[in-house]
Design a protein around this motif. Sequence first.
Motif, PDB file in Angstrom:
ATOM      1  N   GLY A  98     -15.954  -9.984   1.236  1.00  0.00           N
ATOM      2  CA  GLY A  98     -15.903  -8.615   1.042  1.00  0.00           C
ATOM      3  C   GLY A  98     -15.400  -7.966   2.405  1.00  0.00           C
ATOM      4  O   GLY A  98     -14.460  -7.225   2.551  1.00  0.00           O
ATOM      5  N   LEU A  99     -16.256  -8.389   3.547  1.00  0.00           N
ATOM      6  CA  LEU A  99     -16.156  -7.644   4.841  1.00  0.00           C
ATOM      7  C   LEU A  99     -14.684  -8.139   5.462  1.00  0.00           C
ATOM      8  O   LEU A  99     -14.065  -7.230   6.031  1.00  0.00           O
ATOM      9  CB  LEU A  99     -16.939  -7.955   5.638  1.00  0.00           C
ATOM     10  CG  LEU A  99     -17.188  -6.868   7.027  1.00  0.00           C
ATOM     11  CD1 LEU A  99     -17.416  -5.689   6.653  1.00  0.00           C
ATOM     12  CD2 LEU A  99     -18.430  -7.303   7.842  1.00  0.00           C
ATOM     13  N   VAL A 100     -14.336  -9.195   5.374  1.00  0.00           N
ATOM     14  CA  VAL A 100     -13.142  -9.954   5.707  1.00  0.00           C
ATOM     15  C   VAL A 100     -11.820  -9.016   4.980  1.00  0.00           C
ATOM     16  O   VAL A 100     -11.048  -8.665   5.835  1.00  0.00           O
ATOM     17  CB  VAL A 100     -12.967 -11.436   5.568  1.00  0.00           C
ATOM     18  CG1 VAL A 100     -11.521 -11.896   6.070  1.00  0.00           C
ATOM     19  CG2 VAL A 100     -14.004 -12.112   6.035  1.00  0.00           C
ATOM     20  N   ILE A 101     -11.928  -8.843   3.754  1.00  0.00           N
ATOM     21  CA  ILE A 101     -10.869  -8.271   3.026  1.00  0.00           C
ATOM     22  C   ILE A 101     -10.867  -6.823   3.421  1.00  0.00           C
ATOM     23  O   ILE A 101      -9.744  -6.080   3.538  1.00  0.00           O
ATOM     24  CB  ILE A 101     -11.106  -8.479   1.609  1.00  0.00           C
ATOM     25  CG1 ILE A 101     -10.753  -9.816   1.217  1.00  0.00           C
ATOM     26  CG2 ILE A 101     -10.299  -7.647   0.763  1.00  0.00           C
ATOM     27  CD1 ILE A 101     -11.137 -10.305  -0.367  1.00  0.00           C
ATOM     28  N   SER A 102     -12.146  -6.096   3.472  1.00  0.00           N
ATOM     29  CA  SER A 102     -12.110  -4.693   3.978  1.00  0.00           C
ATOM     30  C   SER A 102     -11.498  -4.526   5.174  1.00  0.00           C
ATOM     31  O   SER A 102     -10.491  -3.379   5.349  1.00  0.00           O
ATOM     32  CB  SER A 102     -13.454  -4.067   3.953  1.00  0.00           C
ATOM     33  OG  SER A 102     -14.177  -4.217   2.672  1.00  0.00           O
ATOM     34  N   ARG A 103     -11.574  -5.575   6.174  1.00  0.00           N
ATOM     35  CA  ARG A 103     -10.945  -5.105   7.500  1.00  0.00           C
ATOM     36  C   ARG A 103      -9.574  -5.295   7.257  1.00  0.00           C
ATOM     37  O   ARG A 103      -8.777  -4.526   7.964  1.00  0.00           O
ATOM     38  CB  ARG A 103     -11.460  -6.243   8.702  1.00  0.00           C
ATOM     39  CG  ARG A 103     -11.005  -5.934   9.842  1.00  0.00           C
ATOM     40  CD  ARG A 103     -11.560  -6.662  10.960  1.00  0.00           C
ATOM     41  NE  ARG A 103     -11.225  -8.036  11.011  1.00  0.00           N
ATOM     42  CZ  ARG A 103     -11.554  -8.893  12.048  1.00  0.00           C
ATOM     43  NH1 ARG A 103     -12.116  -8.337  13.064  1.00  0.00           N
ATOM     44  NH2 ARG A 103     -11.321 -10.227  11.670  1.00  0.00           N
ATOM     45  N   SER A 104      -9.064  -6.206   6.678  1.00  0.00           N
ATOM     46  CA  SER A 104      -7.663  -6.480   6.344  1.00  0.00           C
ATOM     47  C   SER A 104      -7.120  -5.281   5.685  1.00  0.00           C
ATOM     48  O   SER A 104      -5.978  -4.647   6.016  1.00  0.00           O
ATOM     49  CB  SER A 104      -7.330  -7.593   5.712  1.00  0.00           C
ATOM     50  OG  SER A 104      -7.680  -8.909   6.069  1.00  0.00           O
ATOM     51  N   LEU A 105      -7.566  -4.833   4.762  1.00  0.00           N
ATOM     52  CA  LEU A 105      -7.167  -3.354   3.960  1.00  0.00           C
ATOM     53  C   LEU A 105      -7.078  -2.351   4.930  1.00  0.00           C
ATOM     54  O   LEU A 105      -6.113  -1.565   4.985  1.00  0.00           O
ATOM     55  CB  LEU A 105      -7.921  -3.175   3.047  1.00  0.00           C
ATOM     56  CG  LEU A 105      -7.919  -3.889   1.601  1.00  0.00           C
ATOM     57  CD1 LEU A 105      -8.829  -3.737   0.668  1.00  0.00           C
ATOM     58  CD2 LEU A 105      -6.549  -4.137   1.042  1.00  0.00           C
ATOM     59  N   SER A 122      -6.638   3.467  -4.074  1.00  0.00           N
ATOM     60  CA  SER A 122      -7.182   2.367  -4.778  1.00  0.00           C
ATOM     61  C   SER A 122      -7.808   1.502  -3.794  1.00  0.00           C
ATOM     62  O   SER A 122      -9.001   0.926  -3.924  1.00  0.00           O
ATOM     63  CB  SER A 122      -6.373   1.751  -5.779  1.00  0.00           C
ATOM     64  OG  SER A 122      -5.308   0.800  -5.076  1.00  0.00           O
ATOM     65  N   ARG A 123      -7.104   1.234  -2.742  1.00  0.00           N
ATOM     66  CA  ARG A 123      -7.780   0.031  -1.640  1.00  0.00           C
ATOM     67  C   ARG A 123      -8.696   0.782  -0.960  1.00  0.00           C
ATOM     68  O   ARG A 123      -9.600   0.189  -0.396  1.00  0.00           O
ATOM     69  CB  ARG A 123      -6.720  -0.146  -0.610  1.00  0.00           C
ATOM     70  CG  ARG A 123      -5.593  -1.068  -1.422  1.00  0.00           C
ATOM     71  CD  ARG A 123      -6.203  -2.378  -2.156  1.00  0.00           C
ATOM     72  NE  ARG A 123      -5.029  -3.250  -2.701  1.00  0.00           N
ATOM     73  CZ  ARG A 123      -5.327  -4.535  -3.239  1.00  0.00           C
ATOM     74  NH1 ARG A 123      -6.603  -4.682  -3.312  1.00  0.00           N
ATOM     75  NH2 ARG A 123      -4.317  -5.049  -3.562  1.00  0.00           N
ATOM     76  N   LEU A 124      -8.807   2.068  -0.716  1.00  0.00           N
ATOM     77  CA  LEU A 124      -9.748   2.497  -0.005  1.00  0.00           C
ATOM     78  C   LEU A 124     -11.080   2.689  -0.958  1.00  0.00           C
ATOM     79  O   LEU A 124     -12.196   2.335  -0.294  1.00  0.00           O
ATOM     80  CB  LEU A 124      -9.380   4.189   0.408  1.00  0.00           C
ATOM     81  CG  LEU A 124     -10.580   5.064   1.117  1.00  0.00           C
ATOM     82  CD1 LEU A 124     -10.983   4.331   2.475  1.00  0.00           C
ATOM     83  CD2 LEU A 124     -10.113   6.494   1.402  1.00  0.00           C
ATOM     84  N   HIS A 125     -10.888   2.844  -2.001  1.00  0.00           N
ATOM     85  CA  HIS A 125     -12.127   2.774  -2.860  1.00  0.00           C
ATOM     86  C   HIS A 125     -12.675   1.501  -2.914  1.00  0.00           C
ATOM     87  O   HIS A 125     -13.726   1.234  -2.915  1.00  0.00           O
ATOM     88  CB  HIS A 125     -11.473   3.062  -4.447  1.00  0.00           C
ATOM     89  CG  HIS A 125     -12.628   3.080  -5.424  1.00  0.00           C
ATOM     90  ND1 HIS A 125     -13.621   4.148  -5.491  1.00  0.00           N
ATOM     91  CD2 HIS A 125     -12.736   2.259  -6.483  1.00  0.00           C
ATOM     92  CE1 HIS A 125     -14.181   3.804  -6.557  1.00  0.00           C
ATOM     93  NE2 HIS A 125     -13.896   3.026  -7.209  1.00  0.00           N
ATOM     94  N   LEU A 173       0.756  -1.044   0.142  1.00  0.00           N
ATOM     95  CA  LEU A 173      -0.019   0.202   0.023  1.00  0.00           C
ATOM     96  C   LEU A 173       0.895   1.292   0.054  1.00  0.00           C
ATOM     97  O   LEU A 173       1.973   1.161   0.510  1.00  0.00           O
ATOM     98  CB  LEU A 173      -0.921   0.041   1.238  1.00  0.00           C
ATOM     99  CG  LEU A 173      -1.995  -1.150   1.401  1.00  0.00           C
ATOM    100  CD1 LEU A 173      -2.778  -0.995   2.498  1.00  0.00           C
ATOM    101  CD2 LEU A 173      -2.566  -1.429   0.185  1.00  0.00           C
ATOM    102  N   LYS A 174       0.309   2.187  -0.658  1.00  0.00           N
ATOM    103  CA  LYS A 174       0.982   3.567  -0.780  1.00  0.00           C
ATOM    104  C   LYS A 174       0.127   4.591  -0.063  1.00  0.00           C
ATOM    105  O   LYS A 174      -1.042   4.966  -0.636  1.00  0.00           O
ATOM    106  CB  LYS A 174       1.223   4.067  -2.140  1.00  0.00           C
ATOM    107  CG  LYS A 174       1.919   5.556  -2.140  1.00  0.00           C
ATOM    108  CD  LYS A 174       2.187   5.880  -3.586  1.00  0.00           C
ATOM    109  CE  LYS A 174       2.873   7.397  -3.738  1.00  0.00           C
ATOM    110  NZ  LYS A 174       3.013   7.602  -5.108  1.00  0.00           N
ATOM    111  N   LEU A 175       0.406   5.080   1.360  1.00  0.00           N
ATOM    112  CA  LEU A 175      -0.512   5.690   2.076  1.00  0.00           C
ATOM    113  C   LEU A 175      -0.212   7.313   1.508  1.00  0.00           C
ATOM    114  O   LEU A 175       0.879   7.653   1.377  1.00  0.00           O
ATOM    115  CB  LEU A 175      -0.251   5.656   3.545  1.00  0.00           C
ATOM    116  CG  LEU A 175      -0.451   4.146   4.214  1.00  0.00           C
ATOM    117  CD1 LEU A 175      -0.473   4.375   5.708  1.00  0.00           C
ATOM    118  CD2 LEU A 175      -2.112   3.827   3.463  1.00  0.00           C
ATOM    119  N   GLN A 176      -1.385   8.198   1.225  1.00  0.00           N
ATOM    120  CA  GLN A 176      -1.310   9.092   1.019  1.00  0.00           C
ATOM    121  C   GLN A 176      -2.521  10.334   1.719  1.00  0.00           C
ATOM    122  O   GLN A 176      -3.321   9.595   2.002  1.00  0.00           O
ATOM    123  CB  GLN A 176      -1.304   9.506  -0.433  1.00  0.00           C
ATOM    124  CG  GLN A 176      -2.505   8.912  -1.236  1.00  0.00           C
ATOM    125  CD  GLN A 176      -2.463   9.290  -2.749  1.00  0.00           C
ATOM    126  OE1 GLN A 176      -1.970  10.338  -3.182  1.00  0.00           O
ATOM    127  NE2 GLN A 176      -2.428   8.157  -3.386  1.00  0.00           N
TER     128      GLN A 176
END
Length: 206
Positions: free
Chosen positions: A171-178, A97-100, A53-56
Amino acid sequence: MIGFAELVELTGSKEPAKVESYAHQIRLAGEHMLALVNDLLDLGRAAVGGLGLKLQALPLRAATEEAVDLLRGLANTHRLSMQVNIDDSVMVMADKSRLHQVLLNLGSNAIKYNRSGGSVRFLLHPSESGLVGMTVEDTGIRMTPAQASRLFQPFDRLGLDRTPIPGAGLGLVISRSLIEEMEGSLSAHSTPQEGTRVRIQLRQSA
């Protein structure tokens, strides 16, 4: 997919309407399979911290409205209203992209498990200093305590796997991981007669 492909082969050009219908089903099945493969890849990468990930600094309202715009057609199909109540000035540290991806996952779930004529709202909620909190709130199916305890188990659709509602339980599992990879947190709460609230917290941009 194979079954519908065989039907296309058997039907040939004799019944164009049936061929078109079968082709549509093949496309839907292919899209579902592709989404499942991508989810499994993301789950595997998240487990080993390999998402890169690239945080900005990102404006949370703009990111949310971009996701809502993509979901509005699905919401209209279910006769749902969608609202974004987030100040323009709110900035978070996140991978764009990951927040999206997270916002699409949460919004899609809030639509799919809602009731016709209900609503989905993206709201700010109070958080500790240095953090920004947002709630995705729906008016749909309430989880029982037993279901809530299994909420973040991969592939567990909480007994809804035999319903017409599409999904793989990832979806929810991946969202929490992200969100956790973005140094935040994600939790879910369900209240009788009030639907479900999924809350995320992200670092506030300085």
